[in-house]
Write a protein that holds these residues in place. Structure first.
Motif, short mmCIF file in Angstrom:
data_model
loop_
_atom_site.label_atom_id
_atom_site.label_comp_id
_atom_site.label_asym_id
_atom_site.label_seq_id
_atom_site.Cartn_x
_atom_site.Cartn_y
_atom_site.Cartn_z
N HIS A 37 -0.25 -7.94 -2.21
CA HIS A 37 0.94 -7.43 -1.54
C HIS A 37 0.53 -6.39 -0.50
CE1 HIS A 37 4.62 -4.82 -1.27
NE2 HIS A 37 5.11 -6.03 -1.05
N ASP A 73 -1.41 -0.21 6.82
CA ASP A 73 -1.15 -1.04 5.65
C ASP A 73 -2.30 -1.07 4.65
OD1 ASP A 73 1.41 -1.78 6.35
OD2 ASP A 73 0.79 -3.67 7.30
N VAL A 100 1.57 -3.09 1.79
CA VAL A 100 2.48 -1.94 1.78
C VAL A 100 1.91 -0.83 2.67
CG1 VAL A 100 1.39 -0.87 -0.25
CG2 VAL A 100 3.77 -0.35 0.28
N ASP A 101 2.79 -0.04 3.24
CA ASP A 101 2.39 1.08 4.09
C ASP A 101 1.83 2.21 3.23
OD1 ASP A 101 2.64 3.58 5.72
OD2 ASP A 101 3.64 2.25 7.16
N ASP A 142 12.65 -4.49 3.77
CA ASP A 142 12.52 -5.38 4.93
C ASP A 142 11.16 -6.09 4.97
OD1 ASP A 142 11.07 -3.09 5.51
OD2 ASP A 142 11.68 -3.03 7.62
N ARG A 143 10.39 -6.04 3.88
CA ARG A 143 9.11 -6.73 3.81
C ARG A 143 9.09 -7.60 2.55
NH1 ARG A 143 4.16 -2.78 5.67
NH2 ARG A 143 3.30 -4.82 6.24
N PRO A 144 8.22 -8.61 2.50
CA PRO A 144 8.13 -9.42 1.29
C PRO A 144 7.88 -8.55 0.06
CG PRO A 144 6.93 -10.45 3.07
CD PRO A 144 7.32 -9.09 3.57
N PRO A 163 0.25 -11.48 4.91
CA PRO A 163 0.43 -10.97 6.27
C PRO A 163 -0.82 -10.24 6.76
CG PRO A 163 2.28 -10.34 4.86
CD PRO A 163 1.22 -10.90 3.97
N GLY A 182 7.66 0.07 -2.13
CA GLY A 182 7.74 -0.82 -0.97
C GLY A 182 8.97 -0.60 -0.11
N SER A 183 9.33 -1.63 0.64
CA SER A 183 10.47 -1.56 1.56
C SER A 183 11.25 -2.86 1.50
CB SER A 183 10.00 -1.32 2.99
OG SER A 183 11.11 -1.24 3.87
#
Length: 335
Positions: A104, A35, A106-107, A95-97, A29, A92-93
């Protein structure tokens, strides 16, 4: 377009099926402002992974995985907390891959610095369970260093229960901790993490608890609450608190007579809802990293598998599905 190797599923199959997990190239993404692009070096498998895979078809190729440890390779335009080359760990979360991929996203606000004294594998065992345990103890129960009383941890040999015992041991010096365990090996494990008393949860839980805490407990954490509300209503003192992390009961009326509070804990709430205090997950992960590096708590890894592959993920899911694992199952090093 940048792609990366990912391990996921597209059918609802048992973990024993050779097609339960597939390896594919997927698009990476575009990074959002906050991110990080992380090169994943280790992951772990949690009950939530098993639940999501077994509960329903993916509706397409879905990549699971939440816990990860790795190295930052790129950062978004507004990132201020990390730079390329930093070693990180996070959960992670939902609602994300997921993290079962080489690269990967991640926020940064839910990402912590990897403990310097741990390998990538042992670091990957901690984030999801540590966040859940920390939020339970300090957000849901609102415990402090001065708190006094008795805490019962049901499901204490699992990932969350294990790290909760360790955190309580070092941060809650005046809280008496009772842990559940079903055999001598598991009893030894929870005692090594700081449990002062051990009870068997297989039968007559209330009787076992009252044998060591005649007046009941102030706080009860449970990973296995279905069908247990009547028992909990006996065990918990008036004005006490219960936190559940499973799907739990639909009727908690038996708790009303003692004004017992029922709380849910979902460590994905902050990232899912983008709450104003989102960065608290970063803060608590850094606090856990500090405790590890100070030698005050240890990783809860008990099973290390290698390499990160479809076959190894199947093996890890089988282990977690068995319900007999102690601590955490970690997978590290790509094939």
């Amino acid at each position: 377009m940048t792609t990366t190797t990912a391990i996921g599923y597209d059918k609802n199959l048992p973990a024993t099926d050779p097609e339960a997990f597939l390896t594919r190239e997927v698009e990476v993404p575009t990074l959002g402002p906050h991110d990080l692009l992380v090169e994943v070096e280790a992951v772990s498998v949690n009950p939530v992974d098993v639940k999501l895979r077994a509960g329903a078809p993916s509706g397409g190729f879905r990549v699971l995985g939440f816990d990860a440890a790795g190295t930052v390779r790129e950062v978004g335009s507004a990132v201020s907390l990390f730079a390329p080359g930093d070693e990180v760990f996070y959960a992670g979360s939902i609602d994300r891959p997921g993290t079962n991929q080489r690269l990967h996203v991640v926020d940064e606000r839910i990402t912590g610095r990897k403990p310097q004294t741990l390998s990538m594998a042992d670091a990957a065992a901690l984030p999801l369970t540590a966040i859940t345990a920390w939020e339970t103890l300090f957000d849901r129960f609102a415990l402090t260093e001065e708190s006094t009383g008795t805490l019962l941890v049901i499901g204490a040999t699992g990932g969350v229960g294990s790290i909760m015992l360790a955190l309580a041991e070092v941060l809650l010096p005046h809280v008496t901790v009772i842990a559940t365990a079903s055999d001598a090996e598991r009893a030894a494990w929870v005692r090594s993490l700081g449990a002062e008393h051990v009870v068997n949860h297989r039968d007559a839980l209330a009787a076992h608890v009252f044998a060591v805490a005649p007046d009941g407990v102030d706080w009860l954490f449970t990973a296995h609450s279905e069908g247990q509300v009547e028992s909990y209503a006996q065990i918990v003192r008036p004005f006490g608190h219960i936190v559940a992390i499973d799907d739990g009961p639909r009727d908690v009326f038996p708790l009303k007579g003692k004004s017992i509070a029922w709380h849910w804990e979902l460590m994905f709430t902050r990232p899912l809802r983008q709450t104003p205090d989102l960065i608290e997950q970063r803060h608590l992960l850094n606090a856990v990293a500090d405790l590890v590096d100070q030698g005050r708590i240890r990783p809860t890894t008990t099973t290390r598998l290698t390499p990160i592959s479809a076959a190894t993920l199947r093996e890890a899911h089988e282990l977690v599905e068995s319900g007999r694992t102690v601590g955490k199952v970690v997978i590290h090093e790509w094939a």
